[in-house]
Design an enzyme around this catalytic site. Structure first.
Site, mmCIF file in Angstrom:
data_model
loop_
_atom_site.group_PDB
_atom_site.id
_atom_site.type_symbol
_atom_site.label_atom_id
_atom_site.label_comp_id
_atom_site.label_asym_id
_atom_site.label_seq_id
_atom_site.Cartn_x
_atom_site.Cartn_y
_atom_site.Cartn_z
ATOM 1 N N PRO A 96 0.827 -1.210 0.000
ATOM 2 C CG PRO A 96 -0.662 -1.511 1.745
ATOM 3 C CD PRO A 96 0.603 -2.049 1.168
ATOM 4 N N GLY A 100 3.660 3.618 5.322
ATOM 5 C CA GLY A 100 4.714 3.156 6.221
ATOM 6 C C GLY A 100 5.165 1.726 5.965
ATOM 7 N N GLY A 102 6.895 0.929 3.217
ATOM 8 C CA GLY A 102 8.072 0.980 2.344
ATOM 9 C C GLY A 102 7.757 0.812 0.874
ATOM 10 C CB ALA A 106 8.881 -2.258 -2.215
ATOM 11 C CG ASP A 147 11.558 3.050 4.845
ATOM 12 O OD1 ASP A 147 11.700 2.931 6.073
ATOM 13 O OD2 ASP A 147 10.529 3.515 4.311
#
Ligand code: PMV
Length: 308
Positions: A96, A100, A102, A106, A147
């Protein structure tokens, strides 16, 4: 065709303090991931197809600071390709956005890995991580780098800004429930607000950051020793510190309390705060109950993940 994937992530302990050099713990969330496919194309140009965000366009039509375009431009610059290849790039992500988990890191990591494989410009994990950190800086101001690190290595990480990455293992698996408030909040803003507080009373906030750092340190030892039962209390303590830092919110506190009431061993906000996610430590058999209690208390989505 070349494919690459990268998972989402969640911070367990130490957010915000990590920006000030204290340790933080974060783990990959493999139920959600970004997947990229790169293939040669007969059409001129570099075509990007990202249906999740309604994008189907040629690279040159993107604003240069667009997150996807900046990854491709930076990669082409870094790999010194002499002429632009003709490519089709498909990007799909179940992480999503702005919550939060990442999502940006990603997509960056999966995209740069797919490009480097496809265009035969090999990159080590260290290089991928450094690349993704530069991209995070473009979009998030002064990120700690946690992250991109967790997403690149896809392993639990004990992270101290600027220091060698330490990957750790859980002595015993443990389960957390992630609850999303539905409020999207910019980490950049909460980080800037914390900086404002810190500037005005450095000694007070340095003491807080020290406490958060000690919590991360103790939590790592407990996780490695398989003593996850002590993590709940550490989560509660960390949440109280984050409330003092003004980064919690009504919605986050409500979900944290709902998790406690439903039998979670501990709970805290996770990440930048003000919205986004909270996490709750649960006994595996209680995870569904806690997840549904979170939904009843207003969570928009929950995810149950086991750290092993
Ligand atoms: O909002 P997230 O999950 O990307 O986490 C931000 C964590 C902070 O410590 C607040 C900022 C950072 O760069 O580490």
């Amino acid at each position: 065709m070349t494919k690459a994937s990268a998972p989402g992530k969640i911070i367990l302990f130490g957010e915000h303090a990590v920006v000030y050099g204290r340790p933080a713990l974060a783990v990959p969330v493999t139920q959600v991931h970004a997947d990229v496919e790169v293939s040669d194309s007969s059409r001129p140009g570099i075509w990007i197809d990202a249906p999740d965000i309604n994008v189907h366009a040629e690279l040159n039509t993107f604003p240069s600071d667009h997150p996807i375009a900046s990854v491709i431009h930076n990669f082409l610059f870094l790999s010194r390709v002499s002429s632009f290849p003709n490519l089709e790039i498909k990007i799909a992500s179940t992480v999503p956005v702005a919550s939060g988990l990442g999502s940006g890191a990603a997509v960056t990591v999966a995209l740069v890995r797919a490009l480097s494989l496809h265009l035969h410009h090999s990159m080590t994990d260290e290089e991928v991580n450094a690349f993704a950190y530069e991209i995070e800086k473009l979009h998030h101001g002064t990120p700690s780098g946690i992250d991109n690190t967790v997403v690149t290595y896809a392993k639990p990480v004990y992270f101290i800004k600027g220091e060698t990455i330490e990957i750790f293992k859980a002595g015993q698996p443990f389960t957390i429930v992630i609850g999303y408030t539905g409020v999207s909040a910019l980490t950049k803003e909460s980080v800037a607000d914390v900086r404002y507080l810190w500037r005005n009373d450095k000694s007070r906030w340095e003491t807080m950051f020290d406490k958060a750092g000690e919590i991360s340190f103790t939590a790592r030892r407990a996780i490695e020793a398989g003593k996850s039962e002590v993590l709940g209390e550490l989560m509660n303590e960390n949440h109280a510190l984050l409330q003092k830092l003004t980064v919690s919110s009504k919605e986050l506190d409500l979900l944290v309390e709902a998790a406690w009431d439903a039998g979670a061993t501990g709970a805290k906000l996770s990440g930048g705060g003000r919205g986004g996610n909270m996490i709750a430590l649960v006994q595996t058999e209680r995870s569904e109950d806690v997840a549904s209690a979170l939904m009843s208390a207003g969570a928009k989505r929950t995810l149950i993940t086991t750290i092993s």
